[in-house]
Design a protein around this motif. Structure first.
Motif, PDB file in Angstrom:
ATOM      1  N   LEU A  91      27.149  36.269  42.148  1.00 45.92           N
ATOM      2  CA  LEU A  91      28.750  36.790  42.479  1.00 45.92           C
ATOM      3  C   LEU A  91      28.747  37.466  43.430  1.00 45.92           C
ATOM      4  O   LEU A  91      28.842  38.276  43.600  1.00 45.92           O
ATOM      5  N   ARG A  92      30.438  36.864  43.645  1.00 46.32           N
ATOM      6  CA  ARG A  92      31.254  37.387  44.737  1.00 46.32           C
ATOM      7  C   ARG A  92      32.891  38.083  44.615  1.00 46.32           C
ATOM      8  O   ARG A  92      33.005  37.637  43.482  1.00 46.32           O
ATOM      9  N   VAL A 114      31.903  46.507  44.927  1.00 50.33           N
ATOM     10  CA  VAL A 114      30.301  45.877  45.287  1.00 50.33           C
ATOM     11  C   VAL A 114      31.181  44.469  45.865  1.00 50.33           C
ATOM     12  O   VAL A 114      32.301  43.825  45.457  1.00 50.33           O
ATOM     13  N   GLU A 115      30.901  43.313  46.618  1.00 55.54           N
ATOM     14  CA  GLU A 115      31.093  42.612  46.704  1.00 55.54           C
ATOM     15  C   GLU A 115      30.593  41.152  46.960  1.00 55.54           C
ATOM     16  O   GLU A 115      30.614  39.995  46.907  1.00 55.54           O
ATOM     17  N   GLN A 157      36.394  43.590  39.379  1.00 55.88           N
ATOM     18  CA  GLN A 157      36.690  42.368  38.997  1.00 55.88           C
ATOM     19  C   GLN A 157      36.000  42.043  37.636  1.00 55.88           C
ATOM     20  O   GLN A 157      35.183  42.638  36.887  1.00 55.88           O
ATOM     21  N   PHE A 158      36.245  41.090  36.278  1.00 53.87           N
ATOM     22  CA  PHE A 158      36.722  40.597  35.568  1.00 53.87           C
ATOM     23  C   PHE A 158      35.697  39.426  35.072  1.00 53.87           C
ATOM     24  O   PHE A 158      36.349  38.981  35.382  1.00 53.87           O
ATOM     25  N   LEU A 159      34.805  39.200  35.170  1.00 59.63           N
ATOM     26  CA  LEU A 159      33.995  37.547  35.007  1.00 59.63           C
ATOM     27  C   LEU A 159      33.920  37.378  33.400  1.00 59.63           C
ATOM     28  O   LEU A 159      33.069  38.480  33.079  1.00 59.63           O
ATOM     29  N   ARG A 160      34.011  36.266  33.221  1.00 58.00           N
ATOM     30  CA  ARG A 160      34.332  35.771  32.373  1.00 58.00           C
ATOM     31  C   ARG A 160      32.699  35.867  31.665  1.00 58.00           C
ATOM     32  O   ARG A 160      31.566  35.226  32.566  1.00 58.00           O
TER      33      ARG A 160
END
Lengths: 440, 440
Positions: free
Chosen positions: B379-380, B425-426, B387-390
């Motif tokens: 994940l980037r 974190v990238e 970042q909030f990813l689903r």
């Protein structure tokens, strides 16, 4: 009940908890679906596969506030050597008539606005001077305050790749895609998707309407004065609240006196708004057990599916239970015992699954877990009965609250789990592993 | 906002997610308590310690359907040598005038009925001949069908200990006991206890009334026809549903066009029914960002606590956010970005806690868990942004659904968790441990 009728179950048959629940779930059918407004369908089960009628986004659009440009015009642009473009107008979200972006031109564009013809990419406003002729800006001035921002010239400080900051038509979903499958429970994100694809209404199974009646001539409405021998009605409040928690539209009818005619008339009266009836009290072996008396003979023998059967269950609390149907539409009825803890535990084990089955949910039971018993002394349980004790659960441990008496409401109010002691276990030592029902 | 004012936060300050939430929770105060009917208080937080006014049970009563007897009369009784007692009458639940049980006598008694004077224990009807003069019976005949059961003689087949099958007055709770503490959330079992001790109403913090407005001239009501450049309004539906899920009474106002005067008038109009206002859209750096334009100058500078502050947050999605208060009562307002995923994620992170704080709940946030990332590729995430990813979560694993685009509603509708990627974190490799917010 047809399923009950095919069982080898005389009046003296002791039903297990599982048999009783199975009978209920075999009998209770999901409600007929109806078309509901989106927000009225919240928490309901979708009965149709929903197909996307129009792609999302419906058109290429900007993901930034900025300028719609042609790639060649901004190639090699920098703050030192900006690309200077003629601003040919604004493209706001919702714009129908779009300016055309020709060579050497840019259109000021807002997030969500359609990419205008001729443009190939969007540069964010922060990569430009915003038309002010100075350094980079952090945003646009409001159109209403500074209408001149839609014209003049803009200096672009960075190049853009083709399609940069453009959301492509159909990149979310495409026309013809399956948006949601039948069986999906509609929460906020599913409602978001349905709205986004233009669905104003949706076909779901409705929330069941549950009518809750408590019975007992000793019952007084909370807030009134108690006379000698009377107690307050708590079951009709607790079960109405529990039915709502389970997803139902619940109606509390309140306490009915111990008179069979009155009870029959009340039930008949309520049928018009009931998908499920729940009664408490009057199901045991006493001479004033009005529910048993009133409903044992209600079913028309010539009519299939009518009548309520009263049973003894191999459980504690909650031994006496009634289940069947009443009225011309064979409305299902669960008759629970009257002790407050018995009625609440029976609700959790039998009524909640029935409500969720009516809603068309497949996951009808409360979650369960294994836990280590944290107690000072062994738990005792009668042989041949599945016992449900009240407990508090946390971090893999469960501690009993109060005793096993079915009148101990205070302990129930401090519990968040039921400790399950199986039929063949008479004693559970501290530290042993037990099953718990999480009341959530 | 006083707390915001004391922060060293200029317009260019990049707020962290935690700072923004902290500011909201420092500002939003629990609603003033009101007295509500029990069932209207479901899900609300109690603000008073509730003391038991009258012991439960209020009197010694029978836990069985049976016969109230004197111990000496049944000592040594067996089926072969039963004790034969004169039945002096019935004691039904709710009975006020009680027969007296003298030596050699018994009263037929129902579950919950007061133990009559003279009696010392109850023998269950199954331990007797039920007055029929034959073997043991399994229950009583209904009083209405067989009134003679209240008289004649009964054969008792087993002895009883003192107080057997008698629930003592006060054995559940005693007058003066603390029934429930302030701060308790009222679910069905707590409502059961309150009803049982006679409380018809209770003092709680009410459910907040939340008014949801979406803004955008491009928005069309689902079910209508889309014209060029238009999209369907989904945010007002999704957030109204989400506000209800969080415990609020939510009103969906719908889409307001991008005109500052119209928006101001709509908000002013809605204030009368709002404990909290939520808007979506119009908070970024565009020239038509109407929420920012309309509300930035609403606060009267002479009046403490007024005005809405627009901020940039170090998060993705959801960078632009507004928070403050409007109107004479300083009604809190959260202005969320307009992209559907941004607005939903912002709701979960900021509005839901605000609603729960208004309710007086202490546990305002969604539960979180640690999970192993299950993905095909890393994940980037942009540096410096949380970042909030689903994702979908289960069995300690989380899998991303869809990409990071804030317009991807379909993916959101298939997610049940947010994957949190911290600011520093990238990239997150498959198999790494991540934090997830469980959307439940």
């Amino acid at each position: 009940m047809s399923s009950a009728a095919t069982r080898p179950a005389g009046p003296d048959h002791l039903w297990s908890v599982d048999e009783h629940l199975e009978d209920i779930l075999e009998t209770v059918r999901p409600l007929e679906p109806i078309e509901l407004q989106l927000l009225d369908a919240q928490g309901c089960v979708l009965v149709e596969d929903v197909t996307v009628p129009v792609s999302l986004p419906p058109f290429d659009n900007s993901s930034m506030d900025g300028y719609a440009v042609r790639i060649a015009d901004v190639a090699g642009a920098s703050e030192e050597f900006p690309a200077v473009l003629e601003v040919v107008g604004d493209v706001a979200a919702g714009a129908a008539d779009l300016v055309r972006v020709g060579p050497g031109q840019a259109a000021r564009i807002m997030t969500g606005a359609p990419l205008p013809p001729g443009a190939e990419a969007v540069v964010p406003v922060e990569w430009t001077d915003g038309g002010l002729g100075e350094g980079p800006v952090s945003g646009m001035r409001a159109r209403s305050l500074a209408p001149e921002g839609a014209e003049g010239h803009v200096r672009v400080h960075r190049p853009a790749e083709a399609r940069a900051h453009v959301r492509a038509k159909g990149s979310d979903v495409k026309a013809g895609d399956r948006a949601l499958e039948a069986g999906t429970v509609l929460g906020p994100p599913q409602i978001a998707l349905l709205a986004a694809i233009g669905r104003g209404t949706v076909r779901v199974r409705p929330r069941p309407r549950v009518v809750v009646l408590s019975t007992g001539s000793e019952l007084v409405q909370p807030g009134e004065e108690l006379a000698r021998g009377q107690i307050y009605d708590s079951n009709s409040f607790a079960l109405t609240a529990a039915a709502r928690d389970a997803g139902a539209i619940a109606y509390r009818v309140g306490a009915v006196v111990d008179d069979a005619e009155t009870l029959r008339a009340t039930i008949e009266d309520q049928l018009v708004r009931a998908d499920l009836l729940v009664t408490t009290g009057g199901v045991s072996v006493g001479a004033y057990d009005v529910v048993k008396e009133a409903l044992s003979h209600v079913g028309d023998e010539d009519e299939a599916g009518g009548g309520v059967e009263f049973r003894k269950l191999a459980m504690q609390p909650g031994k006496p239970q009634g289940f069947g149907s009443v009225g011309p539409d064979h409305t299902p009825l669960l008759a629970l015992p009257g002790n407050p803890v018995s009625s609440y535990v029976s609700f959790e084990l039998f009524v909640r699954p029935a409500i969720r089955a009516l809603m068309g949910l497949t996951d009808v039971n409360r979650p369960r877990a294994r836990a280590t018993l944290k107690a000072d002394k062994a738990l005792r349980s009668p042989k041949g009965r599945r016992q449900f004790l009240r407990g508090t659960y946390g971090d893999g441990e469960v501690a009993p609250v109060g005793g096993s008496g079915s009148h101990l409401i205070a302990a129930l109010a401090h519990a968040d789990a039921l400790i399950v002691v199986p039929e063949d276990v008479e004693s559970v030592d501290p530290g042993a592993e037990v099953e718990v029902v999480l009341l959530g």
